[in-house]
Design a protein around this motif. Structure first.
Motif, short mmCIF file in Angstrom:
data_model
loop_
_atom_site.label_atom_id
_atom_site.label_comp_id
_atom_site.label_asym_id
_atom_site.label_seq_id
_atom_site.Cartn_x
_atom_site.Cartn_y
_atom_site.Cartn_z
N SER A 82 19.79 -63.85 -29.72
CA SER A 82 19.27 -63.12 -30.88
C SER A 82 18.50 -61.88 -30.45
O SER A 82 18.53 -60.85 -31.13
CB SER A 82 18.38 -64.03 -31.74
N VAL A 83 17.84 -61.94 -29.29
CA VAL A 83 17.20 -60.74 -28.73
C VAL A 83 18.28 -59.76 -28.28
O VAL A 83 18.17 -58.55 -28.49
CB VAL A 83 16.27 -61.11 -27.56
N GLY A 84 19.35 -60.30 -27.68
CA GLY A 84 20.43 -59.44 -27.21
C GLY A 84 21.13 -58.68 -28.31
O GLY A 84 21.69 -57.60 -28.08
N THR A 85 21.12 -59.22 -29.54
CA THR A 85 21.76 -58.54 -30.67
C THR A 85 20.73 -57.97 -31.64
O THR A 85 21.07 -57.63 -32.77
CB THR A 85 22.68 -59.53 -31.43
N TYR A 86 19.49 -57.86 -31.20
CA TYR A 86 18.44 -57.33 -32.08
C TYR A 86 18.60 -55.83 -32.27
O TYR A 86 18.74 -55.07 -31.31
CB TYR A 86 17.06 -57.65 -31.51
N LYS A 87 18.60 -55.42 -33.52
CA LYS A 87 18.81 -54.01 -33.86
C LYS A 87 20.05 -53.49 -33.13
O LYS A 87 21.05 -54.19 -33.04
CB LYS A 87 17.56 -53.20 -33.57
N ASP A 88 19.99 -52.26 -32.61
CA ASP A 88 21.15 -51.72 -31.90
C ASP A 88 20.85 -51.64 -30.41
O ASP A 88 20.95 -50.58 -29.78
CB ASP A 88 21.51 -50.33 -32.45
N GLY A 89 20.46 -52.77 -29.82
CA GLY A 89 20.19 -52.81 -28.39
C GLY A 89 18.70 -52.76 -28.08
O GLY A 89 17.94 -52.04 -28.73
N VAL A 90 18.29 -53.55 -27.08
CA VAL A 90 16.90 -53.60 -26.64
C VAL A 90 16.78 -52.80 -25.33
O VAL A 90 17.57 -53.02 -24.41
CB VAL A 90 16.46 -55.06 -26.41
N PRO A 91 15.84 -51.86 -25.23
CA PRO A 91 15.74 -51.02 -24.04
C PRO A 91 15.64 -51.82 -22.74
O PRO A 91 14.84 -52.76 -22.64
CB PRO A 91 14.45 -50.21 -24.29
N GLY A 92 16.45 -51.44 -21.77
CA GLY A 92 16.39 -52.04 -20.43
C GLY A 92 17.14 -53.34 -20.26
O GLY A 92 17.34 -53.79 -19.13
N LEU A 93 17.56 -53.97 -21.35
CA LEU A 93 18.24 -55.27 -21.25
C LEU A 93 19.68 -55.06 -20.80
O LEU A 93 20.48 -54.43 -21.48
CB LEU A 93 18.20 -55.98 -22.61
N ARG A 94 20.02 -55.64 -19.63
CA ARG A 94 21.35 -55.45 -19.05
C ARG A 94 22.29 -56.63 -19.28
O ARG A 94 23.48 -56.53 -19.01
CB ARG A 94 21.22 -55.22 -17.54
N GLY A 95 21.77 -57.77 -19.74
CA GLY A 95 22.64 -58.92 -19.95
C GLY A 95 21.87 -60.10 -20.51
O GLY A 95 20.65 -60.20 -20.36
N MET B 246 18.87 -65.77 -38.48
CA MET B 246 19.09 -66.72 -37.40
C MET B 246 20.53 -66.69 -36.87
O MET B 246 20.79 -67.13 -35.75
CB MET B 246 18.77 -68.15 -37.88
N GLU B 247 21.46 -66.19 -37.66
CA GLU B 247 22.89 -66.24 -37.31
C GLU B 247 23.25 -65.09 -36.38
O GLU B 247 23.47 -63.95 -36.81
CB GLU B 247 23.72 -66.19 -38.59
N VAL B 248 23.32 -65.35 -35.10
CA VAL B 248 23.47 -64.29 -34.09
C VAL B 248 24.74 -63.45 -34.27
O VAL B 248 24.66 -62.22 -34.18
CB VAL B 248 23.42 -64.90 -32.66
N PRO B 249 25.92 -64.03 -34.51
CA PRO B 249 27.14 -63.20 -34.58
C PRO B 249 27.07 -62.11 -35.64
O PRO B 249 27.73 -61.07 -35.49
CB PRO B 249 28.24 -64.22 -34.90
N TRP B 250 26.30 -62.30 -36.67
CA TRP B 250 26.26 -61.31 -37.75
C TRP B 250 25.51 -60.04 -37.38
O TRP B 250 25.50 -59.08 -38.13
CB TRP B 250 25.59 -61.93 -38.98
N HIS B 251 24.87 -60.02 -36.21
CA HIS B 251 24.03 -58.89 -35.84
C HIS B 251 24.57 -58.11 -34.64
O HIS B 251 23.84 -57.31 -34.04
CB HIS B 251 22.61 -59.38 -35.58
#
Length: 349
Positions: free
Chosen positions: A175-188, A240-245
């Motif tokens: 859910s963090v990985g799909t938060y908004k349009d990308g989280v700064p610095g997150l590579r995987g 809560m539904e990760v695929p939707w984001h």
């Protein structure tokens, strides 16, 4: 094991909305570590003396616990090497049905990544009994924000890190990985038995399900604040539904499941399909057997495969070296302050 999502679960999708914004909190104290003493060497070893042991990979590693917020569960154990070298980092999230578990159960996993040379952040987060979703995602984002702000102090490259989550922790990680349009610095993002679709878990845990599936359904309801995915709770279930984001700048994902576990791989397939539509790669690996979460991670080849995938995203960390006397280190002058306050994500419902 059923491979299709029930009509009831799919019908819920049309009614649900999307999540709200985000925001975290601030954090802890600790003086820099003392230098490690230099080992002595025997000048005339006996002819039969064996080769001296290899250098302990944790010889220059410091381990401390920091607060990243005012609540009791908002704590993280940090393993780092205070030599001024910017190293990639691994954030670790424990599992436990969102209602239990603790970072102490991730100590062996945390140690394994510290031994590889990464800076490691092993997180606790508020449980569903403490706060409903999205508090768990908020806590993770708060910890990341604090770590990035004090990257110098933690010898951490704020633009190179991954998140590894187990079971419910895998849900938070993705859910963090799909938060908004990308989280700064997150590579995987790595999920070990990740619950990426609470709606699917809710559907699969209906009448006729086994004990673990029923428990997961009830745990998802508790995470949503105790209400079902209809009416006033539609928004929080949507959040809560990760695929939707899924969005174009999300981090790549590795998901690992066993063939017969109660969090089946087809949950991850839902996320992979959505990420593929926006051009983000996702790798799903399925292991024989029925192990879930940490026991699955301990299966032969699983941890090694995860570590290799992470190395492909972050590169090889720089080996630790002892601090040179008289040499100034590129380290922040002060550790994170317990009085710092970052942002906090508002409730989704």
């Amino acid at each position: 094991m059923r491979r299709t999502v029930s009509v009831g679960a799919l019908a819920l999708a049309a009614a649900l909305l999307t999540p709200a914004a985000v925001a975290p909190a601030g954090a802890a104290t600790v003086p820099p570590p003392s230098a490690t003493p230099t080992p002595t060497v025997t000048s005339t070893p006996a002819p039969t003396q064996s080769r001296p042991p290899a250098q302990d990979p944790l010889a220059f590693t410091v381990t401390r616990t920091f607060s990243y917020g005012p609540r009791a569960r908002q704590r993280m154990d940090v393993w780092w090497q205070p030599d001024g070298v910017r190293r990639p980092a691994v954030f670790v999230l424990h599992g436990g049905w969102w209602s239990g578990g603790d970072k102490k159960y991730m100590t062996a996993v945390t140690k394994s990544y510290a031994e590889l040379g990464y800076t490691v952040f092993n997180l606790n987060y508020r449980l569903s009994s403490d706060a409903a979703w999205p508090a768990q995602r908020s806590d993770t984002l708060a910890a990341i924000a604090l770590a990035r702000k004090h990257a110098d102090y933690f010898s951490f490259d704020p633009n190179r890190y991954v998140i590894v989550g187990f079971s419910a922790g895998g849900h938070i990680a993705t859910s963090v990985g799909t938060y908004k349009d990308g989280v700064p610095g997150l590579r995987g993002v790595v999920g070990i038995s990740p619950v990426v679709s609470p709606l699917t878990a809710y559907s699969d845990g209906d009448q006729g399900a086994d004990f673990d599936q029923r428990k997961l359904r009830q745990s998802a309801i508790a995470l949503a604040g105790g209400c079902l995915p209809t009416g006033r709770c539609a928004r929080v279930w949507s959040s809560m539904e990760v695929p939707w984001h899924a969005s174009a700048h999300d981090a790549p994902v590795l998901s690992v499941h066993s063939e017969e576990e109660f969090v089946p791989a087809y949950q991850s397939e839902l996320l992979k399909e959505q990420l593929a539509q926006v051009g983000v790669p996702m790798d799903i690996r399925v292991v024989p057997g029925f192990y879930h979460s940490s026991p699955l991670y301990r299966e032969p080849g699983v941890a090694q495969g995860v570590q290799e995938w992470i190395a492909g995203k972050l590169g090889t960390p720089t080996p630790a070296t002892p601090a040179t006397p008289g040499r100034s280190r590129s380290v922040a002058s002060e550790p994170p302050s317990p009085r710092e306050v970052a942002w906090r994500e508002p409730a989704a419902h």
